[in-house]
Motif scaffolding. Structure first.
Motif, mmCIF file in Angstrom:
data_model
loop_
_atom_site.group_PDB
_atom_site.id
_atom_site.type_symbol
_atom_site.label_atom_id
_atom_site.label_comp_id
_atom_site.label_asym_id
_atom_site.label_seq_id
_atom_site.Cartn_x
_atom_site.Cartn_y
_atom_site.Cartn_z
ATOM 1 N N CYS A 25 0.873 -1.075 0.013
ATOM 2 C CA CYS A 25 0.009 0.057 -0.101
ATOM 3 C C CYS A 25 0.927 1.058 -0.039
ATOM 4 N N TRP A 26 2.054 1.281 0.745
ATOM 5 C CA TRP A 26 2.904 2.472 1.014
ATOM 6 C C TRP A 26 3.439 2.679 -0.396
ATOM 7 N N ASP A 27 3.872 1.502 -1.221
ATOM 8 C CA ASP A 27 4.271 1.866 -2.572
ATOM 9 C C ASP A 27 3.157 2.414 -3.545
ATOM 10 N N ALA A 28 2.278 1.744 -3.464
ATOM 11 C CA ALA A 28 0.927 2.214 -4.251
ATOM 12 C C ALA A 28 0.615 3.757 -4.061
ATOM 13 N N ILE A 29 0.619 4.090 -2.842
ATOM 14 C CA ILE A 29 0.187 5.603 -2.316
ATOM 15 C C ILE A 29 1.432 6.491 -2.918
ATOM 16 N N ARG A 30 2.723 6.017 -2.714
ATOM 17 C CA ARG A 30 3.753 6.672 -3.172
ATOM 18 C C ARG A 30 3.693 7.040 -4.449
ATOM 19 N N ASP A 31 3.349 5.943 -5.307
ATOM 20 C CA ASP A 31 3.354 5.980 -6.794
ATOM 21 C C ASP A 31 2.154 6.928 -7.346
ATOM 22 N N LEU A 32 0.925 6.815 -6.341
ATOM 23 C CA LEU A 32 -0.261 7.618 -6.762
ATOM 24 C C LEU A 32 0.052 9.119 -6.718
ATOM 25 N N GLU A 33 0.815 9.454 -5.808
ATOM 26 C CA GLU A 33 1.341 10.915 -5.581
ATOM 27 C C GLU A 33 2.154 10.985 -6.763
ATOM 28 N N THR B 60 2.245 10.046 -9.462
ATOM 29 C CA THR B 60 1.507 9.937 -10.953
ATOM 30 C C THR B 60 0.408 11.146 -11.044
ATOM 31 N N TYR B 61 -0.359 11.372 -9.733
ATOM 32 C CA TYR B 61 -1.275 12.253 -10.091
ATOM 33 C C TYR B 61 -1.092 13.529 -9.036
ATOM 34 N N GLN B 62 0.234 13.561 -8.337
ATOM 35 C CA GLN B 62 0.298 14.814 -7.588
ATOM 36 C C GLN B 62 -0.860 15.432 -6.945
ATOM 37 N N ILE B 63 -1.321 14.749 -5.591
ATOM 38 C CA ILE B 63 -2.356 15.395 -4.881
ATOM 39 C C ILE B 63 -1.813 15.993 -3.711
ATOM 40 N N GLY B 64 -0.645 16.063 -3.633
ATOM 41 C CA GLY B 64 -0.086 16.846 -2.542
ATOM 42 C C GLY B 64 -0.202 16.029 -1.171
ATOM 43 N N ILE B 65 0.105 14.662 -1.115
ATOM 44 C CA ILE B 65 -0.066 13.899 0.068
ATOM 45 C C ILE B 65 1.315 13.501 0.554
ATOM 46 N N ARG B 66 1.452 13.087 1.658
ATOM 47 C CA ARG B 66 2.549 12.403 2.466
ATOM 48 C C ARG B 66 1.903 11.130 3.008
ATOM 49 N N TRP B 67 2.958 10.180 2.988
ATOM 50 C CA TRP B 67 2.392 8.849 3.288
ATOM 51 C C TRP B 67 3.771 8.075 4.448
ATOM 52 N N SER B 68 3.120 7.242 5.220
ATOM 53 C CA SER B 68 4.181 6.796 6.223
ATOM 54 C C SER B 68 3.750 5.485 6.866
ATOM 55 N N PHE B 69 4.708 4.579 7.087
ATOM 56 C CA PHE B 69 4.582 3.629 8.093
ATOM 57 C C PHE B 69 4.286 4.065 9.318
ATOM 58 N N LEU B 70 3.831 3.045 10.463
ATOM 59 C CA LEU B 70 3.590 3.557 11.750
ATOM 60 C C LEU B 70 4.911 3.815 12.562
ATOM 61 N N LYS B 71 5.891 2.897 12.296
ATOM 62 C CA LYS B 71 7.096 2.894 12.985
ATOM 63 C C LYS B 71 7.869 4.297 13.075
ATOM 64 N N PRO B 72 8.074 5.149 11.917
ATOM 65 C CA PRO B 72 8.871 6.366 12.191
ATOM 66 C C PRO B 72 7.981 7.509 13.010
ATOM 67 N N LEU B 73 6.685 7.145 12.613
ATOM 68 C CA LEU B 73 5.670 8.365 13.314
ATOM 69 C C LEU B 73 5.897 8.026 14.986
ATOM 70 N N VAL B 74 5.594 6.703 15.294
ATOM 71 C CA VAL B 74 5.700 6.322 16.661
ATOM 72 C C VAL B 74 6.920 6.897 17.482
ATOM 73 N N LEU B 75 8.134 6.526 16.578
ATOM 74 C CA LEU B 75 9.318 6.834 17.340
ATOM 75 C C LEU B 75 9.516 8.109 17.609
ATOM 76 N N GLY B 76 8.888 8.928 16.565
ATOM 77 C CA GLY B 76 8.826 10.671 16.920
ATOM 78 C C GLY B 76 8.207 11.129 18.119
ATOM 79 N N MET B 77 7.197 10.371 18.538
ATOM 80 C CA MET B 77 6.256 11.012 19.524
ATOM 81 C C MET B 77 6.413 10.011 21.042
ATOM 82 N N VAL B 78 7.191 8.780 20.748
ATOM 83 C CA VAL B 78 7.134 8.088 22.218
ATOM 84 C C VAL B 78 8.267 8.679 23.260
ATOM 85 N N GLU B 79 7.723 8.635 24.471
ATOM 86 C CA GLU B 79 8.591 8.815 25.411
ATOM 87 C C GLU B 79 9.852 8.009 25.727
#
Lengths: 304, 462
Positions: B424-432, B434-453
């Motif tokens: 899904c991550w790949d497909a969403i990257r590719d759709l951005e 191809t279609y440039q709708i101005g989104i970012r996409w992410s797995f959970l790990k990097p996001l959680v790591l940025g907010m974990v105590e």
């Protein structure tokens, strides 16, 4: 000191200044140089399609394409690669910073030389935050000094003669000092030690009294003597200065005034680099962006 | 010409053969040879007799041609409701026809079947949910892929992918040594920031055996680092295995049944050898399907389960957040419109629809999460599942298939898409792209790591 150089390049004019320095160092110090280029980021999951970071085009990756890219790089640097030079051209596919670090881990270069910006074009590259962030990530994790040449190296005429060492008296600055001192001894340079006293606090609330500033400058000078001068023994070709202001501005100004051909600074590894939007955090990164001479950043002790 | 030098009925068995096939850029010669590849009708007939059991035969015969599946299929919807994109039609005209003709089909038919199996179905199984008889076309397409693979009618990248598993026991050319070395490298790179961070290798009796996707090793080792750091911060007793670490299976997408078995058995062997309490797999959907859902059957396990309890990364993460092993700093939660991609392979096909939403409650500031519509088990495939992402020959069809997801995302208004699945991550990257709708996409790990105590005792000493 520089027997093996890893020159990471986009092979575009964004890296021309870095190339001049890298190849000059290879020739001058008789070093092996790997000119390393990351072709692009693999896309489409496990397919063989890669977006070329330089052209922004999708290419079907195969040996032919790799060879073609290598040929192009050789041609691009043809006037700089001397026949006697021990030079290899390497290419890889992946995220630029990751592949540079991977190669560095394998070949253990004495220094990584890179341009400040990959010059990647197109919305794709911008969105993936390639531009400018590669050097941040490499500088953060590399196990060897990383030299970045972001702007035309105005006072770099070849070789090093005036080295500015900028310090904030941190542990990583001590590491950077050890390296800068070694460099100065080895290449018989003048070592210019600078501490930039941060007085930016006055803009927010308290205005420092001049006595206060003078006092801090005196203390900083003592620190310089204690931390560095005492370790230089009979090395006399140095100067010590403490300038007050915004640290990165003072360092850049100082280097310009002293016609420095190199700045050496510590890089705080624990400091988070930006938020991925190209925001540059540390003083070292600001200096890299602004200085008109090569900047070496060091994040950990260099094994001898 | 019965068999080509590149396109033939033989699976890739050696590194040399793999390299030769890879050097045929884009599969030019491969597809050329396919045009004259003979169909071994006897083999096809025998295989159907041996492997096509009552379930599929019943499904094919009870299909009432009611068309209820039509609207469930995103291919049908984005292709102007072309009747040839109705799932029932797609399977009846390919697998149904092969069985009715007892394997008596020709090269042109097999080409048509190949395109239908890989470019008109991502095996997302959504149609099965809407069929009044519960007929699952996705399962049948997976079976059809097996028949096509055996006859050599398989997209070039799929043949390579299956070959990778046979040669490397991984979906990419990553050796066991490279896997371990890369994981150690990531520990090296992060040990200053996270003192005490280590990669326990081949530890017997650990609570968690962690398995990955070879792409992480090859291109995104940060993902390995993030996994290790989060286990470290959660105080988990975990390990990785030096053999059998690859959880994914491109062999499954390719229809290479023997390689599917071989691959999953390598993971099960690691489980038997290291005897962990549980296995946790990375943020990948098809890897979960291959190793946890379907794998036990490939390996002939009577209970239909892997040797040890095996869970998806989102299950572990939800548990760690629920039990307080990982604590989120509320100030650092996501505070922008964000949506979630439900991966078919572990949401629709393995019931994990609420787990991901539980995670969202911990990591997103209330009011910022917007669900796609439809969602959960009714969600659409990202548009690149089942190997579709990787096949150059069908790029155009794939890009069109991304439209459904694109429009779903646009409707949410979210600028960030959580995609805890590699495909899904790949497909969403590719759709951005191809279609440039101005989104970012992410797995959970990097996001959680940025907010974990970070627990006090695990912080670096100044």
């Amino acid at each position: 000191m520089f027997k093996k150089i890893l020159f990471a390049t986009s092979a575009t004019n964004a890296c021309d200044h870095a190339a001049r320095v890298a190849f000059d160092m290879a020739r001058r110090y008789n070093a092996h140089i790997d000119a390393f280029h990351v072709i692009g980021v693999p896309t489409r999951g496990f397919s063989q399609v890669v977006v070329d970071l330089t052209t922004g085009e999708q290419v079907a990756l195969d040996d032919n394409y790799r060879d073609l890219v290598k040929e192009e790089i050789r041609a691009y640097y043809d006037h700089q690669i001397k026949p006697s030079m021990d030079c290899a051209i390497e290419v890889a596919v992946g995220e630029a910073h990751r592949e540079i670090l991977r190669l560095a881990r394998r070949t253990q270069p004495d220094i990584i030389v890179m341009g400040g910006s990959t010059g990647a074009t197109g919305a794709y590259a911008a969105r993936r935050n390639i531009t400018g962030s590669t050097f941040q990530q490499v500088a953060k994790a590399a196990h060897c000094p990383v030299m970045v040449i972001n702007r035309p190296a105005g006072s770099f005429w070849g070789g090093f003669s005036n080295i500015v060492f900028g310090t904030d008296f941190s542990e990583s600055a001590d590491t950077a000092f050890a390296f800068a001192f070694d460099l100065a001894k080895t290449f018989d340079c003048e070592l210019l030690l600078l501490h930039a006293l941060d007085i930016t606090g006055c803009q927010i609330n308290t205005l420092h009294s001049q006595d206060d500033i003078d006092d801090q400058i005196r203390k900083a000078r003592q620190q310089m003597r204690f931390r560095y001068i005492s370790k230089m023994r009979d090395f006399k070709n140095y100067e010590v200065d403490v300038w007050e202001g915004i640290p990165f501005v003072e360092i850049v100004k100082y280097a310009r005034e002293k016609h420095a051909d190199l700045i050496v600074m510590g890089h705080h590894t624990r400091k988070k680099t930006g938020d991925g939007e190209g925001a540059l955090g540390s003083v070292a990164e600001q200096v890299i962006l602004r200085a008109n001479c090569p900047v070496i950043s060091i994040n950990r002790p260099i094994p001898r | 010409m019965p068999e080509g030098s590149l396109c033939n009925k033989q699976p890739i068995q050696t590194d040399a053969a793999l390299k030769t096939l890879l050097s045929d850029t884009g599969g030019r010669q491969y597809y050329q040879e396919m045009k004259s590849l003979d169909v071994d009708r006897g083999l096809l007939r025998d295989t159907i007799e041996k492997t096509c059991k009552s379930r599929i035969r019943t499904w094919l015969s009870i299909c009432a041609h009611c068309g209820m599946c039509a609207d469930s299929c995103f291919f049908y919807r984005i292709n102007d409701r072309d009747p040839k994109q109705v799932p029932a039609y797609k399977i009846q005209s390919t697998l149904g026809e092969i069985i009715r003709r007892k394997g008596n089909v020709d090269n042109a038919f097999m080409h048509m079947a190949m395109e239908t199996a890989w470019a008109k179905c991502t095996c997302c199984n959504r149609c099965g949910l809407y069929c009044p008889h519960g007929i699952d076309m996705g399962v049948m397409f997976s079976y059809l892929r097996g028949l096509l693979y055996q006859q050599g009618f398989v997209p070039w990248e799929m043949k390579i992918g299956a070959g990778m598993h046979r040669v490397y026991n991984a979906q990419m050319d990553v050796t066991d040594e490279e896997f371990i070395d890369t994981f150690l490298w990531m520990a090296e790179e992060n040990e200053e920031e996270y003192p005490g961070l280590t990669i326990p290798i081949d530890k017997v009796g650990a609570d968690i055996l962690y398995t990955v996707n070879a792409r992480e090793v090859k291109h995104y080792p940060e993902d390995l680092a993030q996994a290790a750091i989060l286990f470290h911060l959660a105080g988990e007793n975990w390990t990785v295995t030096s053999k059998g670490w690859e959880q994914t299976s491109l062999a499954m997408f390719a229809g290479d049944w023997a390689a599917c078995k071989m691959q999953v058995e390598s993971v099960y062997d690691a489980m038997e050898r290291l005897k962990p309490k549980r296995m946790v797999g990375t943020e990948c959907g098809h890897a979960h399907r291959a190793t946890v859902v379907e794998g036990p059957y490939w390996a002939g396990r009577k209970d239909g389960l892997p040797p040890v309890e095996s869970i998806h990364y989102v299950e572990w993460l939800a548990e760690a957040l629920r039990t307080g092993k990982l604590k989120i700093d509320p100030a650092r939660r996501i505070k922008e419109p964000v949506t979630l991609q439900d991966s078919c392979n572990y949401v629709r096909n393995h019931g994990l629809k609420e787990i991901t939403r539980e995670i969202i409650r911990y990591i997103v500031e209330p009011g910022y999460f917007i669900d796609m519509s439809p969602n959960r088990e009714h969600n659409y495939c990202c548009g690149g599942g089942g190997g579709f992402n990787g096949i150059g020959l069908y790029r155009e069809q794939r890009n069109k298939a991304l439209i459904t997801k694109r429009d779903q995302i646009i409707k949410t208004g979210a600028k960030l898409v959580l995609a805890p699945c590699h495909n899904c991550w790949d497909a969403i990257r590719d759709l951005e792209e191809t279609y440039q709708i101005g989104i970012r996409w992410s797995f959970l790990k990097p996001l959680v790591l940025g907010m974990v105590e970070i627990p006090e005792h695990l912080k670096p000493k100044e």
